[in-house]
Design a protein around this motif. Structure first.
Motif, PDB file in Angstrom:
ATOM      1  N   MET A 211       0.847  -1.175   0.000  1.00  0.00           N
ATOM      2  CA  MET A 211       0.000   0.000   0.000  1.00  0.00           C
ATOM      3  C   MET A 211       0.892   1.237   0.000  1.00  0.00           C
ATOM      4  N   LYS A 212       0.472   2.227  -0.759  1.00  0.00           N
ATOM      5  CA  LYS A 212       1.204   3.486  -0.817  1.00  0.00           C
ATOM      6  C   LYS A 212       0.202   4.633  -0.780  1.00  0.00           C
ATOM      7  N   VAL A 213       0.433   5.599   0.116  1.00  0.00           N
ATOM      8  CA  VAL A 213      -0.432   6.778   0.262  1.00  0.00           C
ATOM      9  C   VAL A 213       0.323   7.993  -0.249  1.00  0.00           C
ATOM     10  N   VAL A 214      -0.339   8.767  -1.120  1.00  0.00           N
ATOM     11  CA  VAL A 214       0.279   9.970  -1.683  1.00  0.00           C
ATOM     12  C   VAL A 214      -0.644  11.157  -1.434  1.00  0.00           C
ATOM     13  N   ASP A 215      -0.197  12.095  -0.604  1.00  0.00           N
ATOM     14  CA  ASP A 215      -0.965  13.314  -0.357  1.00  0.00           C
ATOM     15  C   ASP A 215      -0.657  14.340  -1.439  1.00  0.00           C
ATOM     16  N   ASN A 216      -1.582  15.287  -1.627  1.00  0.00           N
ATOM     17  CA  ASN A 216      -1.440  16.315  -2.670  1.00  0.00           C
ATOM     18  C   ASN A 216      -1.105  15.668  -4.005  1.00  0.00           C
ATOM     19  N   PHE A 217      -1.894  14.670  -4.362  1.00  0.00           N
ATOM     20  CA  PHE A 217      -1.637  13.848  -5.547  1.00  0.00           C
ATOM     21  C   PHE A 217      -1.683  14.659  -6.842  1.00  0.00           C
ATOM     22  N   LEU A 218      -2.651  15.549  -6.967  1.00  0.00           N
ATOM     23  CA  LEU A 218      -2.778  16.387  -8.156  1.00  0.00           C
ATOM     24  C   LEU A 218      -2.514  17.840  -7.806  1.00  0.00           C
ATOM     25  N   SER A 219      -2.277  18.639  -8.815  1.00  0.00           N
ATOM     26  CA  SER A 219      -2.150  20.081  -8.590  1.00  0.00           C
ATOM     27  C   SER A 219      -3.479  20.609  -8.052  1.00  0.00           C
ATOM     28  N   ASP A 220      -3.433  21.732  -7.366  1.00  0.00           N
ATOM     29  CA  ASP A 220      -4.665  22.325  -6.845  1.00  0.00           C
ATOM     30  C   ASP A 220      -5.671  22.564  -7.961  1.00  0.00           C
ATOM     31  N   ASN A 221      -5.193  23.034  -9.111  1.00  0.00           N
ATOM     32  CA  ASN A 221      -6.078  23.323 -10.241  1.00  0.00           C
ATOM     33  C   ASN A 221      -6.774  22.056 -10.740  1.00  0.00           C
ATOM     34  N   ASP A 222      -6.027  20.952 -10.905  1.00  0.00           N
ATOM     35  CA  ASP A 222      -6.626  19.700 -11.364  1.00  0.00           C
ATOM     36  C   ASP A 222      -7.601  19.155 -10.322  1.00  0.00           C
ATOM     37  N   PHE A 223      -7.231  19.234  -9.045  1.00  0.00           N
ATOM     38  CA  PHE A 223      -8.118  18.769  -7.982  1.00  0.00           C
ATOM     39  C   PHE A 223      -9.441  19.535  -8.012  1.00  0.00           C
ATOM     40  N   VAL A 224      -9.380  20.855  -8.073  1.00  0.00           N
ATOM     41  CA  VAL A 224     -10.589  21.687  -8.085  1.00  0.00           C
ATOM     42  C   VAL A 224     -11.432  21.389  -9.325  1.00  0.00           C
ATOM     43  N   THR A 225     -10.792  21.169 -10.465  1.00  0.00           N
ATOM     44  CA  THR A 225     -11.515  20.859 -11.698  1.00  0.00           C
ATOM     45  C   THR A 225     -12.275  19.548 -11.576  1.00  0.00           C
ATOM     46  N   ILE A 226     -11.601  18.503 -11.114  1.00  0.00           N
ATOM     47  CA  ILE A 226     -12.249  17.194 -10.981  1.00  0.00           C
ATOM     48  C   ILE A 226     -13.362  17.239  -9.947  1.00  0.00           C
ATOM     49  N   ARG A 227     -13.089  17.823  -8.813  1.00  0.00           N
ATOM     50  CA  ARG A 227     -14.114  17.928  -7.763  1.00  0.00           C
ATOM     51  C   ARG A 227     -15.328  18.705  -8.270  1.00  0.00           C
ATOM     52  N   GLY A 228     -15.081  19.781  -9.003  1.00  0.00           N
ATOM     53  CA  GLY A 228     -16.180  20.575  -9.557  1.00  0.00           C
ATOM     54  C   GLY A 228     -17.033  19.790 -10.540  1.00  0.00           C
ATOM     55  N   MET A 229     -16.402  18.987 -11.382  1.00  0.00           N
ATOM     56  CA  MET A 229     -17.146  18.165 -12.344  1.00  0.00           C
ATOM     57  C   MET A 229     -18.024  17.149 -11.620  1.00  0.00           C
ATOM     58  N   VAL A 230     -17.451  16.497 -10.619  1.00  0.00           N
ATOM     59  CA  VAL A 230     -18.176  15.447  -9.901  1.00  0.00           C
ATOM     60  C   VAL A 230     -19.292  16.023  -9.031  1.00  0.00           C
TER      61      VAL A 230
END
Length: 159
Positions: free
Chosen positions: A1-20
């Motif tokens: 198992m591997k955990v990665v925080d801040n996986f995407l840039s803030d811009n990509d994160f906000v874009t994906i979250r907004g779409m969903v």
């Protein structure tokens, strides 16, 4: 198992979250959380972005442009968005496997809440923009949450 925080840039994160989280994002009710025949009172909402015969309108921008380049994906099996509604009590869902064979998988969390995923006996907290990589052919389980309206993630199964 591997955990990665801040996986995407803030811009990509906000874009994906907004779409969903858009009002027109198509959700479907799933009556069983862990396995068919699970007749608990728990349910969740899901949207299949990619499944053997389904390629959603959201497939291209979410998977191809933003997430796939950050993951070692050779072949997709399934990508789905999960929304677990909040409850008064934190409930750990039944352990399950996504497919009955070893393969690669990831969960990408779209909000921060007190829910978690149990993998290899360890609790992985739900933190926005966190990715956890593991073998979903091994037992794992999810929870709801109590301190937000819902728990929201994207589930990847791939080779």
């Amino acid at each position: 198992m591997k955990v990665v925080d801040n996986f995407l840039s803030d811009n990509d994160f906000v874009t994906i979250r907004g779409m969903v989280m858009a009002p027109d994002f198509p959700w479907a009710l799933v009556n069983e959380i862990a396995y068919p025949g699970d007749h608990t009172k728990q349910f969740y909402m899901a949207h299949y972005i990619y499944n053997e015969s389904i390629i959603s309108n959201f497939h291209q921008p979410i998977v191809e442009e933003r997430l796939k380049p950050r993951m070692d994906i050779k072949s997709l099996m399934r990508v789905k968005v999960n929304l677990y509604p909040s409850g008064d009590k934190l409930i750990e869902h039944s352990p399950h496997v996504d497919f009955n064979f070893s393969h690669k998988g990831a969960l990408y969390y779209l909000n921060t809440c007190d829910g978690y995923t149990r993998i290899e006996g360890e609790k992985v907290e739900t933190i926005a923009n966190r990715a956890v990589f593991f073998d979903p052919g091994e037992e794992h389980n999810s929870t709801n949450c109590t301190n937000d309206k819902f728990r929201l993630n994207i589930n990847f199964n791939y080779f």
